[in-house]
Design a protein around this motif. Structure first.
Motif, short mmCIF file in Angstrom:
data_model
loop_
_atom_site.label_atom_id
_atom_site.label_comp_id
_atom_site.label_asym_id
_atom_site.label_seq_id
_atom_site.Cartn_x
_atom_site.Cartn_y
_atom_site.Cartn_z
N VAL A 95 -15.93 -19.23 0.85
CA VAL A 95 -14.52 -18.68 0.78
C VAL A 95 -14.94 -16.98 1.45
CG1 VAL A 95 -15.36 -17.85 -1.74
CG2 VAL A 95 -12.85 -17.91 -0.86
N ASN A 96 -13.56 -16.17 1.61
CA ASN A 96 -13.89 -15.10 2.05
C ASN A 96 -13.93 -14.22 0.86
OD1 ASN A 96 -11.44 -15.86 4.75
ND2 ASN A 96 -13.53 -14.84 5.13
N LEU A 97 -14.63 -12.93 1.16
CA LEU A 97 -14.78 -12.21 0.14
C LEU A 97 -13.36 -11.18 0.06
CD1 LEU A 97 -18.58 -10.98 0.68
CD2 LEU A 97 -17.62 -12.22 -1.31
N LYS A 98 -13.46 -10.39 -1.07
CA LYS A 98 -12.20 -9.52 -1.07
C LYS A 98 -12.13 -8.51 -0.01
CE LYS A 98 -10.31 -8.98 -5.18
NZ LYS A 98 -8.94 -9.68 -5.06
N SER A 99 -13.20 -8.09 0.73
CA SER A 99 -13.34 -6.92 1.58
C SER A 99 -13.25 -7.46 2.99
CB SER A 99 -14.50 -6.31 1.39
OG SER A 99 -15.66 -7.08 1.52
N THR A 100 -12.79 -8.79 3.13
CA THR A 100 -12.82 -9.26 4.46
C THR A 100 -11.47 -8.73 5.27
OG1 THR A 100 -13.08 -11.48 5.59
CG2 THR A 100 -11.28 -11.42 3.92
N LEU A 101 -11.55 -9.15 6.44
CA LEU A 101 -10.47 -8.67 7.25
C LEU A 101 -10.14 -7.02 7.18
CD1 LEU A 101 -8.23 -11.65 7.14
CD2 LEU A 101 -9.90 -11.18 9.15
N PRO A 102 -10.88 -6.19 7.21
CA PRO A 102 -10.76 -4.59 7.16
C PRO A 102 -9.99 -4.20 7.87
CG PRO A 102 -13.05 -5.03 7.69
CD PRO A 102 -12.62 -6.25 7.48
N GLU A 103 -10.09 -4.82 9.20
CA GLU A 103 -9.07 -4.16 10.15
C GLU A 103 -7.61 -4.46 10.05
OE1 GLU A 103 -13.36 -5.53 11.72
OE2 GLU A 103 -11.70 -6.46 10.51
N VAL A 104 -7.33 -5.64 9.49
CA VAL A 104 -5.90 -5.88 9.15
C VAL A 104 -5.64 -5.20 8.09
CG1 VAL A 104 -4.52 -7.87 8.61
CG2 VAL A 104 -6.31 -8.20 10.40
N ARG A 105 -6.36 -4.94 7.12
CA ARG A 105 -5.98 -4.45 5.82
C ARG A 105 -5.60 -3.00 6.09
NH1 ARG A 105 -7.25 -6.63 0.86
NH2 ARG A 105 -8.30 -8.56 1.11
N LYS A 106 -6.19 -2.24 7.19
CA LYS A 106 -5.91 -1.00 7.62
C LYS A 106 -4.50 -0.91 8.11
CE LYS A 106 -7.94 2.74 10.32
NZ LYS A 106 -9.10 3.38 11.28
N ILE A 107 -4.13 -1.60 8.94
CA ILE A 107 -2.84 -1.30 9.70
C ILE A 107 -1.67 -2.19 8.87
CG2 ILE A 107 -3.80 -1.27 11.73
CD1 ILE A 107 -2.19 -4.36 11.63
N TYR A 108 -2.15 -3.07 7.94
CA TYR A 108 -1.07 -4.08 7.49
C TYR A 108 0.14 -3.36 6.64
CZ TYR A 108 1.05 -8.44 5.69
OH TYR A 108 2.02 -9.64 5.58
N PRO A 109 -0.27 -2.27 5.89
CA PRO A 109 0.85 -1.60 5.06
C PRO A 109 1.90 -1.06 6.08
CG PRO A 109 -1.19 -1.20 3.99
CD PRO A 109 -1.23 -1.76 5.22
N SER A 110 1.46 -0.36 7.26
CA SER A 110 2.24 0.22 8.06
C SER A 110 2.86 -0.97 9.02
CB SER A 110 1.39 0.65 9.21
OG SER A 110 0.71 1.85 8.47
N MET B 47 2.34 -5.10 15.44
CA MET B 47 0.91 -5.22 15.16
C MET B 47 0.11 -4.61 16.30
SD MET B 47 -1.27 -8.71 14.03
CE MET B 47 -0.85 -8.47 12.49
N ILE B 48 0.34 -5.20 17.45
CA ILE B 48 -0.33 -4.69 18.90
C ILE B 48 -0.59 -3.19 19.02
CG2 ILE B 48 -0.52 -4.62 21.26
CD1 ILE B 48 0.93 -7.53 21.20
N ASP B 49 0.61 -2.63 18.66
CA ASP B 49 0.73 -1.18 18.73
C ASP B 49 -0.10 -0.44 17.64
OD1 ASP B 49 2.46 -1.30 21.01
OD2 ASP B 49 4.45 -0.91 19.76
N LEU B 50 -0.03 -1.19 16.58
CA LEU B 50 -0.91 -0.40 15.54
C LEU B 50 -2.39 -0.84 15.71
CD1 LEU B 50 1.42 -1.51 12.29
CD2 LEU B 50 0.58 0.72 12.92
N PHE B 51 -2.75 -1.76 16.24
CA PHE B 51 -4.17 -2.18 16.46
C PHE B 51 -4.53 -1.09 17.55
CE2 PHE B 51 -4.07 -6.76 14.93
CZ PHE B 51 -4.59 -6.32 13.93
#
Length: 290
Positions: free
Chosen positions: A168-183, A265-269
């Motif tokens: 299973v993934n750890l809670k800290s997985t996908l930090p890059e997505v977590r960074k932009i997801y709220p925006s 999403m592309i713009d935020l990345f």
């Protein structure tokens, strides 16, 4: 003004209990089922195999000549069952998945003695008899329902000295997505009709182990790590995260099939200089000693 409107809408959805559910998870995985193996498992299969080799090694001690009943929970495309079928001779498989698309892929891929059941994990386990299985495997999915309830039910349906293997993934997985997801949510609030709750991924290797030892499982081996996917463009990165199940449920909160949402999403990345995706995971093989 856009942020204020977005926050207001999210608050309204929260207050009116508009949350994603298991049917949304099922739809997410059905949508990506055709490409799941060649996009996600193309690289991540090595960690499934690490776990399954350890499981095979542990179980094989004194048990190879016995008939084996294996449950593949949230079986996906059947990768785990195919691997185990190549390592054991007298096996009956039960493959369970909530996604019709994934289960259809598993039926095509698994041409051996198997039952295929379209059902969520907990419902299936609760309907199963005690001491029904010798081995239970669950890959990348235990976090979609209450992991502790699943583990308790697995302990019940496993025979004494049976094995449970989980990745299973750890809670800290996908930090890059977590960074932009709220925006992304605020930018795309017009396409948000439900809220996805935080998934109960384990915080660490130790917290993962505690899930099992509290339910009469003995740790055989546990390993954690990370895998970094690298992309040339933000467009490629966005295609990846929307085609692998990585956003399952969250892609129902923000409809990733809408072109405007993908563009956001592309713009935020791009604006954050993100060209990688990091999967942080933990796997374990546990022996039942109820």
């Amino acid at each position: 003004m856009e942020n204020i409107n977005g926050i207001a809408k999210i608050c309204k959805l929260f207050l009116t209990n508009k949350f994603t559910d298991l049917s949304d998870i099922a739809k997410s995985y059905t949508r990506v089922s055709k490409n799941y193996d060649k996009v996600f498992l193309k690289e991540m299969h090595k960690y499934n195999e690490e776990m399954l080799r350890e499981l095979t090694l542990k179980y094989a001690t004194g048990n190879l000549d016995e008939d084996i009943n294996i449950l593949d929970l949230a079986c996906g495309t059947g990768f785990n069952s195919r691997f185990l079928n190549n390592n054991f001779s007298k096996v009956k498989f039960t493959l369970v998945d909530i996604s019709k698309g994934m289960l259809n892929e598993a039926k095509v891929n698994c041409n051996f003695n198997a039952n295929f059941i379209e059902k969520d994990m907990l419902s299936f386990l609760k309907s199963s008899s005690e001491n029904s299985f010798d081995i239970v495997v669950c890959a990348w999915a235990i976090k979609y329902q209450n992991p502790k309830k699943i583990i308790k039910e697995v302990s019940r349906v496993l025979k004494k000295n049976g094995y449970f293997a989980v990745i299973v993934n750890l809670k800290s997985t996908l930090p890059e997505v977590r960074k932009i997801y709220p925006s992304l949510v605020l930018k795309s609030y017009r396409n948000v009709d439900k809220i996805m709750k935080e998934l109960p991924n384990p915080i660490s290797e130790n917290s993962f182990i505690k899930w099992f030892v509290k339910n009469e499982f003995y740790k055989q081996k546990v390993k954690s790590g990370e895998h970094i996917f690298e992309f040339n463009t933000s467009e490629e990165l966005t295609t990846f995260v929307t085609s692998t199940g990585a956003l399952a449920g969250f892609d129902s909160m923000v409809n990733m099939e809408v072109n405007k949402v993908k563009d956001n999403m592309i713009d935020l990345f791009n604006s954050n200089g993100i060209k990688t995706i990091t999967h942080k995971y933990v796997w374990g093989v546990f022996k039942n000693d109820k």
